[in-house]
Design a protein around this motif. Sequence first.
Motif, PDB file in Angstrom:
ATOM      1  N   CYS A 129       0.856  -1.188   0.000  1.00 22.62           N
ATOM      2  CA  CYS A 129       0.000   0.000   0.000  1.00 22.62           C
ATOM      3  C   CYS A 129       0.892   1.238   0.000  1.00 22.62           C
ATOM      4  N   THR A 130       0.455   2.285  -0.674  1.00 22.35           N
ATOM      5  CA  THR A 130       1.232   3.525  -0.707  1.00 22.35           C
ATOM      6  C   THR A 130       0.642   4.608   0.187  1.00 22.35           C
ATOM      7  N   SER A 131      -0.625   4.439   0.565  1.00 20.82           N
ATOM      8  CA  SER A 131      -1.332   5.448   1.371  1.00 20.82           C
ATOM      9  C   SER A 131      -1.315   6.816   0.704  1.00 20.82           C
ATOM     10  N   GLU A 132      -1.355   6.827  -0.620  1.00 19.62           N
ATOM     11  CA  GLU A 132      -1.489   8.063  -1.387  1.00 19.62           C
ATOM     12  C   GLU A 132      -2.929   8.138  -1.900  1.00 19.62           C
ATOM     13  N   TYR A 133      -3.614   9.237  -1.617  1.00 20.16           N
ATOM     14  CA  TYR A 133      -5.024   9.371  -1.978  1.00 20.16           C
ATOM     15  C   TYR A 133      -5.238  10.570  -2.902  1.00 20.16           C
ATOM     16  N   PRO A 134      -5.349  10.387  -4.227  1.00 20.84           N
ATOM     17  CA  PRO A 134      -5.236   9.099  -4.938  1.00 20.84           C
ATOM     18  C   PRO A 134      -3.767   8.750  -5.214  1.00 20.84           C
ATOM     19  N   THR A 135      -3.527   7.506  -5.614  1.00 21.74           N
ATOM     20  CA  THR A 135      -2.182   7.072  -5.966  1.00 21.74           C
ATOM     21  C   THR A 135      -1.940   7.325  -7.453  1.00 21.74           C
ATOM     22  N   ASN A 136      -0.910   8.102  -7.760  1.00 20.03           N
ATOM     23  CA  ASN A 136      -0.556   8.332  -9.156  1.00 20.03           C
ATOM     24  C   ASN A 136       0.095   7.084  -9.742  1.00 20.03           C
ATOM     25  N   LEU A 137       0.010   6.956 -11.051  1.00 25.92           N
ATOM     26  CA  LEU A 137       0.535   5.783 -11.743  1.00 25.92           C
ATOM     27  C   LEU A 137       2.004   5.542 -11.393  1.00 25.92           C
ATOM     28  N   GLU A 138       2.797   6.610 -11.382  1.00 30.52           N
ATOM     29  CA  GLU A 138       4.230   6.465 -11.131  1.00 30.52           C
ATOM     30  C   GLU A 138       4.547   6.129  -9.672  1.00 30.52           C
ATOM     31  N   ASP A 139       3.526   6.214  -8.802  1.00 27.00           N
ATOM     32  CA  ASP A 139       3.747   5.918  -7.385  1.00 27.00           C
ATOM     33  C   ASP A 139       3.240   4.533  -6.978  1.00 27.00           C
ATOM     34  N   MET A 140       2.674   3.763  -7.918  1.00 24.37           N
ATOM     35  CA  MET A 140       2.110   2.459  -7.566  1.00 24.37           C
ATOM     36  C   MET A 140       3.193   1.469  -7.130  1.00 24.37           C
ATOM     37  N   ASN A 141       4.382   1.557  -7.732  1.00 20.60           N
ATOM     38  CA  ASN A 141       5.555   0.798  -7.274  1.00 20.60           C
ATOM     39  C   ASN A 141       5.264  -0.701  -7.129  1.00 20.60           C
ATOM     40  N   LEU A 142       4.714  -1.298  -8.168  1.00 19.94           N
ATOM     41  CA  LEU A 142       4.240  -2.678  -8.093  1.00 19.94           C
ATOM     42  C   LEU A 142       5.355  -3.710  -7.920  1.00 19.94           C
ATOM     43  N   LYS A 143       6.573  -3.382  -8.339  1.00 16.94           N
ATOM     44  CA  LYS A 143       7.677  -4.330  -8.173  1.00 16.94           C
ATOM     45  C   LYS A 143       7.964  -4.623  -6.700  1.00 16.94           C
ATOM     46  N   PHE A 144       7.548  -3.727  -5.832  1.00 23.15           N
ATOM     47  CA  PHE A 144       7.760  -3.924  -4.397  1.00 23.15           C
ATOM     48  C   PHE A 144       7.002  -5.142  -3.887  1.00 23.15           C
ATOM     49  N   ILE A 145       5.962  -5.539  -4.612  1.00 22.44           N
ATOM     50  CA  ILE A 145       5.192  -6.738  -4.242  1.00 22.44           C
ATOM     51  C   ILE A 145       6.107  -7.959  -4.214  1.00 22.44           C
ATOM     52  N   ASN A 146       6.946  -8.108  -5.236  1.00 21.32           N
ATOM     53  CA  ASN A 146       7.874  -9.239  -5.282  1.00 21.32           C
ATOM     54  C   ASN A 146       8.886  -9.186  -4.142  1.00 21.32           C
ATOM     55  N   PHE A 147       9.301  -7.988  -3.763  1.00 16.31           N
ATOM     56  CA  PHE A 147      10.224  -7.835  -2.633  1.00 16.31           C
ATOM     57  C   PHE A 147       9.574  -8.353  -1.351  1.00 16.31           C
ATOM     58  N   LEU A 148       8.322  -7.961  -1.115  1.00 12.91           N
ATOM     59  CA  LEU A 148       7.612  -8.403   0.088  1.00 12.91           C
ATOM     60  C   LEU A 148       7.451  -9.926   0.107  1.00 12.91           C
ATOM     61  N   GLN A 149       7.162 -10.508  -1.055  1.00  9.45           N
ATOM     62  CA  GLN A 149       6.997 -11.964  -1.142  1.00  9.45           C
ATOM     63  C   GLN A 149       8.281 -12.683  -0.769  1.00  9.45           C
ATOM     64  N   SER A 150       9.402 -12.226  -1.319  1.00  8.63           N
ATOM     65  CA  SER A 150      10.675 -12.913  -1.083  1.00  8.63           C
ATOM     66  C   SER A 150      11.201 -12.679   0.327  1.00  8.63           C
ATOM     67  N   LYS A 151      10.978 -11.498   0.885  1.00  9.98           N
ATOM     68  CA  LYS A 151      11.525 -11.179   2.208  1.00  9.98           C
ATOM     69  C   LYS A 151      10.735 -11.841   3.330  1.00  9.98           C
ATOM     70  N   TYR A 152       9.409 -11.880   3.204  1.00  8.75           N
ATOM     71  CA  TYR A 152       8.593 -12.338   4.330  1.00  8.75           C
ATOM     72  C   TYR A 152       7.958 -13.708   4.117  1.00  8.75           C
ATOM     73  N   ASN A 153       8.014 -14.241   2.912  1.00 10.90           N
ATOM     74  CA  ASN A 153       7.498 -15.584   2.642  1.00 10.90           C
ATOM     75  C   ASN A 153       6.076 -15.769   3.169  1.00 10.90           C
ATOM     76  N   CYS A 154       5.226 -14.813   2.866  1.00  9.28           N
ATOM     77  CA  CYS A 154       3.827 -14.909   3.281  1.00  9.28           C
ATOM     78  C   CYS A 154       2.950 -14.486   2.098  1.00  9.28           C
ATOM     79  N   PHE A 155       1.644 -14.647   2.243  1.00  5.25           N
ATOM     80  CA  PHE A 155       0.734 -14.188   1.208  1.00  5.25           C
ATOM     81  C   PHE A 155       0.817 -12.665   1.118  1.00  5.25           C
TER      82      PHE A 155
END
Length: 207
Positions: free
Chosen positions: A92-118
Motif C-alpha cells: 500500500c502507498t497510502s497516497e489518496y489518490p495514488t498516481n501511476l508512477e507511485d504504484m511501485n508494483l515491483k515492491f510486491i515481489n520484494f515483500l513476497q521474497s523477504k517475508y514468505n507470506c501471502f
Amino acid sequence: FSEHKKLRKLVKDLGLYYICSVFSNKALNYLIKLSPDAIKIPSGEIDNIFLLEKVAKTNFPVVMSSGMSYIDEITKAIKIIKKKSRLVLLHCTSEYPTNLEDMNLKFINFLQSKYNCFVGISDHSRNIFEIASTVALGVKMIEVHFTKNRKFKGPDHKISLTPIELKKLVKLVRNLEIALGESKKKLGKHASEMRNIFCNSIVVKKK
C-alpha cells in the motif's frame, strides 16, 4: 456496534467474508464477539505494538496493510503477528489518490521474497488495468474502495471505484487468472495437429 452486528449477519447470509479494520483495543474486543473471517490491521496501526500483540492472541487470520511504514516496522509487526500462514500482507502507498508512477508494483515481489507470506495490494489509484495486473505478480488479495457515487461526502469516495468499474476489475482479474495458466508446457489440440504438418522428420526415400 449494533450496525456491525447487522452487517455481519448480512454478509454471512450472502456467503461473503466479513473483514473489519480495528483502530483500538476496544474495537478489537467488539470485533472478536462478531467472529470475523479476518481482522484487518490498517496502515496507521502497524506500529501499534499493544494492539498487534492482542490481535496475535486471537485465532483469526490477519490482513495487514503496509502503507506509511518503513521496512523495519513491517518486519517488527510480522514478528509480533507470528502466523505467516494466516497472514496477508498488503502492499500500500497510502497516497489518496495514488498516481501511476507511485504504484511501485515491483515492491510486491520484494515483500513476497523477504517475508514468505501471502501478499496482496491495497490500492487507491483507480487504475483498473494496473491493479488487475498484480495477479501476474502473484498477489492473493486485492483491496479497493468502492462507492455508488464519487460525489458523496466523505474522505474515500473520490478515490473509490464505481460498481461498474469494480465489475470490470473483477472481470480483468478472472481473465488474467485463466490466461496465466500453470507452470508447465502443454500443447493444445491445434498445436498437436499442426505438428504433423510443419515439424521436420527423417524418412527413407525408398523401401
